[in-house]
Design a protein around this motif. Structure first.
Motif, mmCIF file in Angstrom:
data_model
loop_
_atom_site.group_PDB
_atom_site.id
_atom_site.type_symbol
_atom_site.label_atom_id
_atom_site.label_comp_id
_atom_site.label_asym_id
_atom_site.label_seq_id
_atom_site.Cartn_x
_atom_site.Cartn_y
_atom_site.Cartn_z
ATOM 1 N N UNK A 145 -25.953 100.975 86.346
ATOM 2 C CA UNK A 145 -26.783 101.514 87.429
ATOM 3 C C UNK A 145 -25.937 102.335 88.397
ATOM 4 N N UNK A 146 -26.614 103.160 89.186
ATOM 5 C CA UNK A 146 -25.924 104.084 90.094
ATOM 6 C C UNK A 146 -25.171 103.355 91.200
ATOM 7 N N UNK A 147 -25.674 102.198 91.654
ATOM 8 C CA UNK A 147 -24.978 101.471 92.718
ATOM 9 C C UNK A 147 -23.650 100.939 92.215
ATOM 10 N N UNK A 148 -23.618 100.435 90.970
ATOM 11 C CA UNK A 148 -22.352 99.955 90.403
ATOM 12 C C UNK A 148 -21.354 101.099 90.277
ATOM 13 N N UNK A 149 -21.834 102.272 89.884
ATOM 14 C CA UNK A 149 -20.946 103.438 89.801
ATOM 15 C C UNK A 149 -20.387 103.796 91.175
ATOM 16 N N UNK A 150 -21.238 103.737 92.181
ATOM 17 C CA UNK A 150 -20.790 104.049 93.533
ATOM 18 C C UNK A 150 -19.729 103.055 94.013
#
Length: 880
Positions: A139-144
């Motif tokens: 997910x995008x939050x984990x990438x961030x």
């Protein structure tokens, strides 16, 4: 003789229906309103259920019906082929990362197939699933958090701990290529980091070479139905020859049911009180629809009674008259029911987001149900209500003779009254008019009283929710601060530190504060074998239990059981509820007193008292420096050691004897927050440090504030302190619990208010119809009264008195119903909601008196003004 006259009867029905177009509109409106009631109710209930289930699924992490845990490839293949299993999806977890940027929300590294990915809300919206090598999707939050911009082809470096079936082992750091990603859902319990099957197999092979167990594979399944999920899964296990109650038996396939499904929650909570409540609610709704439609058809038959009498004179049978009325009802249903379905579904669809917003559950979960149950159920209920409602008027039309029909004035036979020499008074005439058709009067009064009684019950229901009980159960202090591991119920080597506690104490104003400590050292409490058997009996068969007990160390009739020791600062002993004994010995220096934490039900009742030691008993706790499993035959554990020969060996063991000084309730919010086998016990922090060799570490810090201003300052400070993914701390507060309580109460208030409004509208319509019927059916009577000298004003005043009598009779009936129903409903609700305290109230009934008086005056005025436009001669001619 069998006469073919169905076509003639049908034609009579249509012609009669067409001749009374204005009245038909009222009937269609009544049927549509009843259908609207059913449709809006089903739409709201099913949509709220669908939205709530979606909310629960996102908290659980997926919407598969259930999971068959730790399956072999052969078991997975057989289960997936079972007829009850409609689809299956496999997942293999190889590791977890719960430190650093993932301290608050951990990340799981796993392989998921296409079905499992879909059911876990982990399907990439950009890119694709990993297929080979070191490909990854997340997910995008984990990438961030990892400092990576969401772009396909980006390199992502992840450090994680390898996790096999039994333990978390060494750490692996790898760099992956991003092939897919999706938006993060804040309700999800973890970040999913999905890898390819090739990579998962490679890591598993490396792990097994180092002595670890193979990784666990779970099989998520979708079944034929979302009801009785556990029963269906147990049937699958049984059909395939598996059991589901053992962790070690290779022929056991354990079961996990998705508690997000409402059906799986109801199965464990369904009791007679809940069944009675649901049945009473459905009967109330059906009765409400019956009241309005019955009254409409009663009016219709009363208006056409002379027509039916004329039909009987030309040979129409009672059965044919009933068929005429039934056919008219069904024809009206063809228009009223579809209109009600459309309007009801529209109103329900509009109200669902409002309800969800009021309880703050509208964050992307609003689901408007399109289940066929809404339309089929509403249509069937409405049709049933219409048929029930027109059966009695049909019988009335069939029974009336032609002679009676010509004289019909909507008056029932009453006893002969004595003549009065005092003359007629308007209020006496009005009161006497109500008694001319007692059934109609009772129906109107009941329909009006029903809405008031329901409104009164709603106020008592919502007002009976005890915020104090709810909040005290959720948290025992204004603020509780610790690390994410504590609030996620994870054991840890370190929680909140003394330095962090000092910083919080220095920046907040506390009226009471203290620290709870976890004893991080192997400890065992010697208890009776019977007591320990009670713990394990819920999870093991009699044979397994005997084998288990035989492997434990015994001292006479005592057996060494697990325990959880929590130590408290002296200030926190005020938070304990003492059921027996006295905790003051624990406050003395150098004491050997111990308190046993007991288990309570939702209502604060102590269960299974004989399970616990008695106050004054001496119990022994064994502390150890280390614990290892050995083979009881050889003294060494190998991979081939059978389970029945597993035995714990304690190193550096030391016994300490304590005296039980009290049985106490340790609030869950300041405990370990998880339970296990054996007793939970409480020591003073000095005693725990002395006996464990300094192994008691701070687990939580809690404090109360003196007033609202200090509480608001502390809330603001802790909110800033714990903000951000990198903050090592989290907190709970009473303000959060109060907000949850307010949302819960608001939901019932809103839904109940809507139901009251609909039933109130039904009551008003019945009131309107009763007054209209009274005026239309007595036009000749009114004309005669006016012909002998009664003025318009007097006639109008008499009708107003009738309306006021209706109104006040309804209030009186509502008062009596509230007295009768209130305590019974309160008892039933108290058994359903543990934080409900019934308080009798009559204030809502009293508040409706001015409204009813206004309606009792206004409606007769409007009806009479409309009917009085014709002259007396015209009224006499029309009534012939």
């Amino acid at each position: 003789m069998n006469v073919k006259n169905r076509k003639c009867i049908r034609k009579l029905s249509l012609k009669s229906l067409y001749a009374n177009r204005r009245r038909n509109l009222i009937a269609i409106f009544a049927i549509a309103l009843t259908t609207l009631l059913f449709t809006s109710m089903f739409t709201i209930v099913l949509s709220l259920n669908a939205s709530y289930e979606t909310y629960q699924f996102r908290q659980v992490g997926g919407y598969a019906h259930g999971t068959f845990k730790d399956v072999s490839p052969e078991q997975a293949e057989r289960i997936a082929a079972h007829p009850k299993v409609k689809a299956a999806g496999a997942r293999k977890v190889i590791g977890i990362t719960a430190e650093g940027v993932f301290a608050k929300v951990p990340a799981e590294i796993s392989y998921m197939d296409a079905n499992c990915t879909k059911w876990s809300y982990a399907t990439p919206t950009t890119g694709r699933m990993p297929e080979s090598g070191k490909e990854v999707a997340m997910d995008t939050a984990a990438l961030q958090l990892l400092g990576v911009t969401p772009e396909l082809g980006a390199e992502v470096t992840v450090s994680y701990s390898i996790t096999d079936k039994d333990q978390t082992a060494f750490t692996v750091t790898d760099t992956f290529t991003l092939v897919g990603y999706w938006d993060y859902d804040e309700l999800m319990p973890v970040h999913y980091i999905n890898i390819s099957r090739d990579y998962a197999d490679d890591i598993e092979e490396q792990a097994v070479k180092t002595g670890l167990q193979p990784f666990r594979t779970d099989l998520n399944v979708m079944l034929a139905s979302g009801t009785n999920i556990r029963g269906q899964m147990e049937q699958v296990d049984t059909d395939l020859g598996y059991t589901w109650d053992s962790f070690t038996d290779p022929n056991s396939v354990r079961i996990g049911v998705n508690w997000g499904y409402t059906s799986s929650q109801l199965e464990s909570k369904l009791d007679p009180e809940l069944i009675v409540a649901i049945a009473a609610f459905l009967l109330l709704v059906i009765f409400t629809g019956y009241l309005i439609i019955y009254n409409i058809f009663q009016i219709s038959v009363a208006g056409d009674i002379r027509f039916y009498g004329l039909l009987k004179t030309i040979g129409t049978t009672p059965r044919q008259l009933k068929r005429i009325i039934r056919q008219q009802a069904l024809l009206l249903c063809l228009i009223g029911i579809p209109a009600g379905l459309l309007l009801g579904y529209g109103i329900g669809a509009v109200l669902v987001p409002v309800v969800l917003h009021s309880i703050q559950l509208d964050t992307g979960i609003t689901t408007i149900s399109t289940s066929p149950v809404i339309f089929l159920g509403s249509m069937l209920f409405a049709l049933l209500t219409v048929l029930l409602s027109c059966s009695k008027p049909g019988k009335m039309a069939a029974k009336v003779s032609p002679v009676e029909a010509t004289k019909y004035t909507d008056v029932m036979q009453t006893k002969k009254k004595r003549r009065s020499i005092r003359g007629a008074k308007l209020h006496q005439m009005a009161f006497a008019n109500l008694g001319r058709n007692k059934k109609k009067t009772v129906l109107v009064v009941v329909s009006l009283a029903l809405s008031v009684t329901l409104f009164n019950a709603l106020c008592a229901f919502v007002g009976g929710f005890s915020m104090e009980k709810y909040v005290s159960s959720m948290t025992c202090a204004d603020f509780i601060v610790s690390t994410p591991d504590y609030f996620r119920y994870n054991p840890a080597d370190e929680f909140i530190t003394p330095e962090q506690i000092e910083e919080i104490a220095a920046n907040t104003k506390a009226s009471l504060s203290g620290t709870g400590y976890a004893v991080r050292k192997p400890a065992y409490l010697w208890m009776t074998e019977d007591a320990l058997r009670q713990d394990y009996a819920r999870y093991e068969s009699a044979e397994q239990l005997d084998s288990h007990m035989s492997r434990l160390e015994h001292r006479g009739n005592m057996v060494m059981g697990d325990t959880r020791i929590e130590a408290l600062d002296n200030s926190l002993f005020d938070k304990l509820q003492v059921f027996d004994g006295d905790i003051s010995p624990m406050l003395e220096p150098d004491n050997n007193a111990i308190a046993i934490a007991v288990s309570l039900d939702d209502y604060g009742n102590l269960r299974n008292l004989e399970y616990y030691p008695k106050v004054g008993d001496t119990i022994t706790v064994t502390y150890a420096d280390d614990v290892k499993y050995i083979d009881s035959r050889t003294g060494e554990l190998t991979e081939v050691t059978p389970e029945e020969y597993f035995q714990e060996k304690l190193y550096g063991a030391r016994d300490v004897e304590y005296t039980v000084c009290a049985l106490v309730n340790l609030p869950n919010s300041m405990s370990y927050r998880y339970s296990g086998f054996g007793y939970d016990v409480v020591l003073s922090v000095d005693t725990a440090q002395r006996d464990s060799g300094g192994a008691a570490i701070p687990m939580l810090y809690l404090f109360d504030t003196a007033d609202e201003a200090d509480e608001a300052e502390a809330e603001q400070y802790l909110s800033k302190l714990t903000a951000g993914e990198f903050s090592p701390l989290m907190y709970e507060s009473k303000a959060t619990a109060r907000s949850e309580f307010a949302q819960f109460r608001q939901m019932f208030l809103l839904i109940g208010g809507i139901l009251c409004a609909i039933i109130g509208l039904v009551g008003l319509l019945n009131f309107f119809n009763a007054m209209m019927t009274g005026i239309l059916s007595r036009r000749r009577e009114f004309a005669v009264l006016q012909a002998v000298g009664m003025t318009n004003r007097q006639l109008k005043t008499m009708l107003i008195y009738e309306g006021l009598f209706y109104a006040m009779s309804s209030v009186a009936a509502a008062f009596i119903l509230s007295l009768a129903v209130g305590p019974l409903a309160g008892k039933m609700l108290g058994s359903m909601f543990w934080f409900f305290e019934y308080r009798f109230t009559i204030l809502p009934v009293l508040l409706t008196i001015p409204v009813f008086l206004l309606l009792g005056w206004l409606i007769p005025c409007m009806m009479y003004d409309n009917a009085a436009k014709c002259s007396v001669v015209e009224q006499l001619r029309d009534a012939q």
